[in-house]
Design an enzyme around this catalytic site. Structure first.
Site, PDB file in Angstrom:
ATOM      1  N   GLY A   1       4.843  -7.732   4.591  1.00 35.22           N
ATOM      2  CA  GLY A   1       4.449  -8.682   3.548  1.00 35.22           C
ATOM      3  C   GLY A   1       5.306  -8.536   2.304  1.00 35.22           C
ATOM      4  O   GLY A   1       5.833  -9.521   1.764  1.00 35.22           O
TER       5      GLY A   1
ATOM      6  N   HIS B   1      -8.399   5.759   3.696  1.00 36.31           N
ATOM      7  CA  HIS B   1      -7.163   6.026   2.942  1.00 36.31           C
ATOM      8  C   HIS B   1      -6.689   7.471   3.036  1.00 36.31           C
ATOM      9  O   HIS B   1      -5.587   7.778   2.573  1.00 36.31           O
ATOM     10  CB  HIS B   1      -7.363   5.615   1.483  1.00 36.31           C
TER      11      HIS B   1
ATOM     12  N   ARG C   1      -3.220   7.855   4.244  1.00 38.44           N
ATOM     13  CA  ARG C   1      -2.043   7.433   3.473  1.00 38.44           C
ATOM     14  C   ARG C   1      -1.525   8.480   2.496  1.00 38.44           C
ATOM     15  O   ARG C   1      -0.349   8.456   2.125  1.00 38.44           O
ATOM     16  CB  ARG C   1      -2.383   6.150   2.686  1.00 38.44           C
TER      17      ARG C   1
ATOM     18  N   THR D   1       5.190   1.643   6.109  1.00 42.99           N
ATOM     19  CA  THR D   1       3.778   1.286   6.291  1.00 42.99           C
ATOM     20  C   THR D   1       3.178   2.204   7.345  1.00 42.99           C
ATOM     21  O   THR D   1       3.800   2.436   8.390  1.00 42.99           O
ATOM     22  CB  THR D   1       3.548  -0.177   6.740  1.00 42.99           C
ATOM     23  N   ILE D   2       1.981   2.694   7.064  1.00 40.05           N
ATOM     24  CA  ILE D   2       1.323   3.518   8.080  1.00 40.05           C
ATOM     25  C   ILE D   2       1.062   2.702   9.352  1.00 40.05           C
ATOM     26  O   ILE D   2       0.942   3.248  10.428  1.00 40.05           O
ATOM     27  CB  ILE D   2      -0.008   4.133   7.568  1.00 40.05           C
ATOM     28  N   ASP D   3       1.011   1.368   9.204  1.00 38.38           N
ATOM     29  CA  ASP D   3       0.681   0.503  10.349  1.00 38.38           C
ATOM     30  C   ASP D   3       1.821   0.448  11.379  1.00 38.38           C
ATOM     31  O   ASP D   3       1.584   0.080  12.532  1.00 38.38           O
ATOM     32  CB  ASP D   3       0.382  -0.924   9.876  1.00 38.38           C
TER      33      ASP D   3
ATOM     34  N   GLY E   1       0.824  -1.209   0.000  1.00 33.05           N
ATOM     35  CA  GLY E   1       0.000   0.000   0.000  1.00 33.05           C
ATOM     36  C   GLY E   1       0.857   1.258   0.000  1.00 33.05           C
ATOM     37  O   GLY E   1       1.927   1.274   0.607  1.00 33.05           O
TER      38      GLY E   1
HETATM   39  O1  F6P Z   1      -1.209  -1.715   5.374  1.00 29.63           O
HETATM   40  C1  F6P Z   1      -1.678  -0.424   5.122  1.00 29.63           C
HETATM   41  C2  F6P Z   1      -3.171  -0.396   5.083  1.00 29.63           C
HETATM   42  O2  F6P Z   1      -3.587   0.938   4.845  1.00 29.63           O
HETATM   43  C3  F6P Z   1      -3.864  -0.952   6.336  1.00 29.63           C
HETATM   44  O3  F6P Z   1      -3.826  -0.045   7.412  1.00 29.63           O
HETATM   45  C4  F6P Z   1      -5.240  -1.248   5.807  1.00 29.63           C
HETATM   46  O4  F6P Z   1      -5.858  -2.264   6.562  1.00 29.63           O
HETATM   47  C5  F6P Z   1      -4.960  -1.710   4.393  1.00 29.63           C
HETATM   48  O5  F6P Z   1      -3.673  -1.213   4.048  1.00 29.63           O
HETATM   49  C6  F6P Z   1      -5.947  -1.240   3.363  1.00 29.63           C
HETATM   50  O6  F6P Z   1      -5.621  -1.837   2.147  1.00 29.63           O
HETATM   51  P1  F6P Z   1      -6.263  -1.400   0.751  1.00 29.63           P
HETATM   52  O7  F6P Z   1      -5.579  -0.134   0.310  1.00 29.63           O
HETATM   53  O8  F6P Z   1      -5.967  -2.533  -0.150  1.00 29.63           O
HETATM   54  O9  F6P Z   1      -7.724  -1.161   0.997  1.00 29.63           O
END
Ligand code: F6P
Length: 358
Positions: A117, A280, A283, A139-141, A12
């Site tokens: 990942g 999002h 992000r 990662t934002i996580d 992401g």
């Molecule tokens: O890993 C980053 C993240 O933004 C998570 O916080 C979130 O669960 C996931 O990706 C969302 O993924 P996608 O952009 O595929 O909806």
């Protein structure tokens, strides 16, 4: 002989990726006279023929790039080389094609910017390509193992904090409980940090087992002290940590724990509650100064490691120092919030309810 290194962003998007690509390219050029090639859309660019990649001109990567969100190279979180999703719905191992694509580029090393990942997948792919690989965590996580910080996290926390700043006046004006659902995948890093910074009354994260009854009691107790509104932050995976708290099939019209919680709080307390799912928005912003700094430090270190003949390592941030660790000590693990750590202790000390006690 001039060397040529590749860079790709995978997983992401988050804030700080462009600043990272810039830092790598500038360090390779100014430090070693190397060329840098940017590969498009993560490993998916390696499936194109010719490979979807472009030489990066350091003179064109101005500071303005460091201010921009997203990644100008593109990225994907849907392209596992070993189980690639095919149009007919099946999965196919396309790692061989990707390794061929890497060979076409005649690289001397590859830098991959990704979360846990992506780093796992890239490490496996590069093992078959006989090409030195260095990973940069993003990662934002903020859940990459063996680094206290990943690029993108600081910006996500800033946005979630600003969201609380904006929700608070509405809560106060309408006497409402305002619930903010934030991202974080299986970790509560964004929620706990933003909750403290944004003055939340309740923060619910997957790492702390909470009950609805405790949250209801806290909201009721606030009312008794004269407060007419409350701010609640809930991490997207918080419900999953406690099956008793949020049964999967019990969400009223929405799978989100934020909506579920607002609905339940309304029913239990009789107070108006509203949920905001930040999604999002966390992000895509221009990176904070901290994320730009991290991108610069990580980018420089990654190139320096390749120059020193190192491979199969990840750069990281630990105890105010840029470090590097073997990738085997990173992949397959996840750094969640320490339930006894400094942020949890700070939250409790401030009287923030974590849902495990009233
Ligand atoms: O890993 C980053 C993240 O933004 C998570 O916080 C979130 O669960 C996931 O990706 C969302 O993924 P996608 O952009 O595929 O909806």
């Amino acid at each position: 002989m001039t060397k040529c290194i590749g860079i790709l962003t995978s997983g992401g998007d988050c804030a700080g990726l462009n600043a990272t690509i810039r830092a790598v390219t500038l360090r390779a050029h100014h430090g070693y006279g190397w060329k840098t090639v940017g590969i498009s859309h993560g490993t998916n660019g390696l499936l194109h023929r010719p490979v979807a990649a472009e030489p990066l001109d350091p003179a064109r990567l101005g500071a303005v790039l460091a201010r921009q969100g997203g990644t100008f190279l593109g990225t994907t979180n849907r392209g596992n080389p070993f189980a690639f999703p095919m149009p007919d719905g099946s999965k196919k191992d396309r790692s061989g094609e990707m390794v061929e694509g890497l060979r076409e580029l005649h690289l001397d090393g590859l830098i991959g910017v990704g979360g846990d990942g992506s780093l796992h997948i890239l490490r496996r792919l590069l093992a078959g390509a006989d090409l030195p690989f260095i990973g940069i965590p993003k990662t934002i996580d903020n859940d990459v193992f063996n680094t206290e910080r990943a690029i993108g996290y600081s910006t996500a926390v800033a946005i979630a904090t600003e969201a609380l700043d904006r929700l608070q006046p509405t809560g106060a004006s309408h006497d409402r409980v305002m619930v903010l659902e934030v991202m974080g995948r299986d970790a509560g890093h964004i929620a706990i940090a933003a909750g403290i910074a944004g003055g939340a009354d309740v923060v619910l994260i997957p790492e702390v087992r909470w009950t609805l009854a405790n949250v209801v009691s806290r909201v009721a107790a606030l009312r008794q002290t004269g407060r007419t509104s409350a701010l609640v932050v809930v991490a997207e995976a918080a419900g999953q940590s406690d099956d008793a708290a949020v049964p999967a099939d019990d969400a009223p019209g929405s799978p989100g724990v934020g909506q579920w919680l607002a609905h339940r709080l309304m029913k239990a307390t009789g107070e108006e509650a509203r949920a905001t799912v930040l999604g999002h928005v966390q992000r895509g912003a221009p990176p904070t100064a901290e994320d730009r700094l991290l991108a610069a430090a990580f980018g420089v270190k990654a190139v320096d490691l390749l120059a020193a003949g190192k491979a199969d390592r990840m750069v990281g941030w630990w105890n105010r120092t840029v470090i590097d660790v073997p990738l085997e000590k990173v992949v397959g693990r996840s750094r969640t919030v320490d339930p006894d750590g400094a942020l949890i202790r700070t939250a409790r000390a401030l009287g923030i309810c974590l849902g495990d006690q009233t």
